[in-house]
Write a protein that holds these residues in place. Structure first.
Motif, PDB file in Angstrom:
ATOM      1  N   GLU A  35       4.245   5.235  -0.973  1.00  0.00           N
ATOM      2  CA  GLU A  35       3.714   5.440   0.383  1.00  0.00           C
ATOM      3  C   GLU A  35       2.368   4.734   0.538  1.00  0.00           C
ATOM      4  O   GLU A  35       2.088   4.103   1.553  1.00  0.00           O
ATOM      5  CB  GLU A  35       3.515   6.945   0.686  1.00  0.00           C
ATOM      6  N   GLY A  36       1.567   4.852  -0.513  1.00  0.00           N
ATOM      7  CA  GLY A  36       0.251   4.209  -0.488  1.00  0.00           C
ATOM      8  C   GLY A  36       0.398   2.703  -0.356  1.00  0.00           C
ATOM      9  O   GLY A  36      -0.285   2.046   0.440  1.00  0.00           O
ATOM     10  N   ARG A  37       1.308   2.156  -1.130  1.00  0.00           N
ATOM     11  CA  ARG A  37       1.486   0.694  -1.114  1.00  0.00           C
ATOM     12  C   ARG A  37       2.085   0.236   0.227  1.00  0.00           C
ATOM     13  O   ARG A  37       1.761  -0.833   0.725  1.00  0.00           O
ATOM     14  CB  ARG A  37       2.355   0.255  -2.298  1.00  0.00           C
ATOM     15  N   GLN A  38       2.938   1.090   0.818  1.00  0.00           N
ATOM     16  CA  GLN A  38       3.492   0.769   2.148  1.00  0.00           C
ATOM     17  C   GLN A  38       2.348   0.656   3.163  1.00  0.00           C
ATOM     18  O   GLN A  38       2.300  -0.288   3.970  1.00  0.00           O
ATOM     19  CB  GLN A  38       4.477   1.895   2.552  1.00  0.00           C
ATOM     20  N   LYS A  39       1.398   1.616   3.075  1.00  0.00           N
ATOM     21  CA  LYS A  39       0.240   1.573   3.989  1.00  0.00           C
ATOM     22  C   LYS A  39      -0.522   0.265   3.806  1.00  0.00           C
ATOM     23  O   LYS A  39      -0.932  -0.387   4.760  1.00  0.00           O
ATOM     24  CB  LYS A  39      -0.710   2.750   3.673  1.00  0.00           C
ATOM     25  N   ALA A  40      -0.691  -0.117   2.541  1.00  0.00           N
ATOM     26  CA  ALA A  40      -1.446  -1.342   2.229  1.00  0.00           C
ATOM     27  C   ALA A  40      -0.724  -2.562   2.807  1.00  0.00           C
ATOM     28  O   ALA A  40      -1.355  -3.469   3.372  1.00  0.00           O
ATOM     29  CB  ALA A  40      -1.614  -1.481   0.721  1.00  0.00           C
ATOM     30  N   PHE A  41       0.586  -2.558   2.697  1.00  0.00           N
ATOM     31  CA  PHE A  41       1.376  -3.685   3.213  1.00  0.00           C
ATOM     32  C   PHE A  41       1.204  -3.812   4.733  1.00  0.00           C
ATOM     33  O   PHE A  41       0.992  -4.907   5.271  1.00  0.00           O
ATOM     34  CB  PHE A  41       2.850  -3.501   2.843  1.00  0.00           C
ATOM     35  N   GLU A  42       1.243  -2.641   5.396  1.00  0.00           N
ATOM     36  CA  GLU A  42       1.096  -2.661   6.860  1.00  0.00           C
ATOM     37  C   GLU A  42      -0.272  -3.209   7.266  1.00  0.00           C
ATOM     38  O   GLU A  42      -0.396  -3.947   8.239  1.00  0.00           O
ATOM     39  CB  GLU A  42       1.326  -1.249   7.432  1.00  0.00           C
ATOM     40  N   GLN A  43      -1.293  -2.843   6.498  1.00  0.00           N
ATOM     41  CA  GLN A  43      -2.640  -3.361   6.809  1.00  0.00           C
ATOM     42  C   GLN A  43      -2.689  -4.880   6.623  1.00  0.00           C
ATOM     43  O   GLN A  43      -3.309  -5.586   7.411  1.00  0.00           O
ATOM     44  CB  GLN A  43      -3.702  -2.705   5.893  1.00  0.00           C
ATOM     45  N   CYS A  44      -2.027  -5.370   5.595  1.00  0.00           N
ATOM     46  CA  CYS A  44      -2.001  -6.822   5.369  1.00  0.00           C
ATOM     47  C   CYS A  44      -1.287  -7.525   6.524  1.00  0.00           C
ATOM     48  O   CYS A  44      -1.727  -8.568   7.006  1.00  0.00           O
ATOM     49  CB  CYS A  44      -1.285  -7.171   4.065  1.00  0.00           C
ATOM     50  N   GLN A  45      -0.194  -6.919   6.951  1.00  0.00           N
ATOM     51  CA  GLN A  45       0.593  -7.519   8.044  1.00  0.00           C
ATOM     52  C   GLN A  45      -0.200  -7.587   9.341  1.00  0.00           C
ATOM     53  O   GLN A  45      -0.126  -8.556  10.085  1.00  0.00           O
ATOM     54  CB  GLN A  45       1.851  -6.698   8.264  1.00  0.00           C
ATOM     55  N   LYS A  46      -0.988  -6.515   9.580  1.00  0.00           N
ATOM     56  CA  LYS A  46      -1.770  -6.435  10.822  1.00  0.00           C
ATOM     57  C   LYS A  46      -2.621  -7.680  11.023  1.00  0.00           C
ATOM     58  O   LYS A  46      -2.739  -8.184  12.128  1.00  0.00           O
ATOM     59  CB  LYS A  46      -2.704  -5.210  10.740  1.00  0.00           C
TER      60      LYS A  46
END
Ligand code: F6P
Length: 328
Positions: free
Chosen positions: A85-96
């Protein structure tokens, strides 16, 4: 150079800080600027990556940091990033903001996180070895090791003054949770009687034998360097057992601790960090991922992160032998 494979990159420091991390950040930011990539500084390691704590950095954001210890980006050991879940959050921030590549400066924990993140989400990652412990395969030295070594050496030199003046035995603990590089090298450089490291099997009788030999040869003070991770017992237990065996010894214990992690980086660490920061950006531009930039035999090389974490640089057997020969 052919066209860069990435246009926007991020840089973070994670795990224990090490002198020279700032010089590495500077090199990443300035190399990115030179090749017209956007570069974002990510604060507090993977925690900042998950929270989107990003700041656009340009060449002037890294003024006057090449000589500073610590890390201007701050560091953290994140438990949340160990979860999907943590890494998913990180991925979304990168995508933003469109981050396509990450430069992760740290040790094996940092690299493990980077590897999993790439394998799950495809964001390119490249590691830079930054830890005082020097326990990363794929580079002759890690950033911070040389400075820490010199800090330990200078501290032990000072302790020697007291040891000699009072005919004392000093047990000095240096850092190295799993590795004895700082202990072995600072021990040799300070002429220690004995050096205890996690990589070498040892018994308390060995140590006692060396004390007896030293006594017999007329030595009136001794220093024993103990790596934090050595297996024989805590430094206090070692001192206690030694006192029980040699009641006439005047024994003191000194734990150098985090003094070894701070301070201005040495010249060697600044140069290493500059080379690796440059190498990491060039690697990302060439489309490399899941590798660590290192310097071996004075050449920039890229090692798969999986290997860098798993394999170990061997302790120098000659140096262990030399330490024994020169001790008494
Ligand atoms: O990995 C670097 C290191 O300095 C080790 O030598 C030491 O055991 C550890 O970090 C200490 O970590 P912390 O600062 O979290 O106590």
């Amino acid at each position: 150079m052919t066209e860069s494979q990435v246009k926007k990159i991020g840089v973070l420091t994670s795990g224990g800080d090490a002198p020279g991390m700032n010089a590495a950040i500077r090199a990443v930011v300035r190399t990115a600027n030179y090749y017209q990539l956007d570069c974002f500084g990510i604060r507090e390691g993977y925690s900042g990556l998950m929270e989107g704590n990003f700041t656009k950095m340009g060449p002037r954001s890294v003024n006057n940091i090449i000589n500073q210890g610590g890390t201007i980006l701050k560091s953290a050991r994140s438990l949340e990033f160990k979860t999907k879940e943590g890494r998913q959050k990180a991925f979304e921030q990168c995508q933003k903001i469109g981050i396509e590549g990450l430069v992760c400066i740290g040790g094996d924990g940092t690299f493990t996180g980077a590897k999993i993140f790439y394998e799950e989400f495809g964001i390119k990652v490249i590691g830079i070895p930054g830890t005082i412990d020097n326990d990363i395969f794929g580079t002759d030295h890690t950033i911070g090791y040389d400075t820490a070594l010199n800090t330990a050496m200078e501290a032990i030199d000072k302790i020697r003054d007291t040891a000699t003046s009072h005919n004392r035995v000093f047990f000095v603990e240096v850092m190295g949770r799993d590795a004895g590089f700082i202990a072995l090298n600072s021990g040799v450089a300070t002429g220690s009687l004995d050096i205890l490291i996690p990589e070498k099997k040892y018994s308390i009788e060995n140590l006692f034998r060396n004390f007896r030999k030293a006594k017999k040869s007329g030595k009136s003070s001794n220093i024993v360097v103990v790596a934090e991770g050595e297996k024989l017992g805590s430094i206090y237990e070692l001192a206690q057992q030694t006192k029980a065996e040699f009641p006439d010894f005047d024994i003191r214990v000194s734990v150098l601790g985090h003094t070894q992690r701070g301070g201005a980086p040495s010249c060697a660490d600044r140069v290493l960090a500059s080379r690796l920061g440059y190498g990491a950006v060039i690697g990302l531009m060439e489309g490399k991922t899941n590798v660590m930039a290192g310097i071996r035999a004075n050449q920039l090389v890229y090692t798969p992160i999986g290997e860098a974490i798993k394999k170990h640089n061997e302790m120098n057997g000659d140096l262990i032998k030399i330490a024994e020969i020169l001790a008494t």
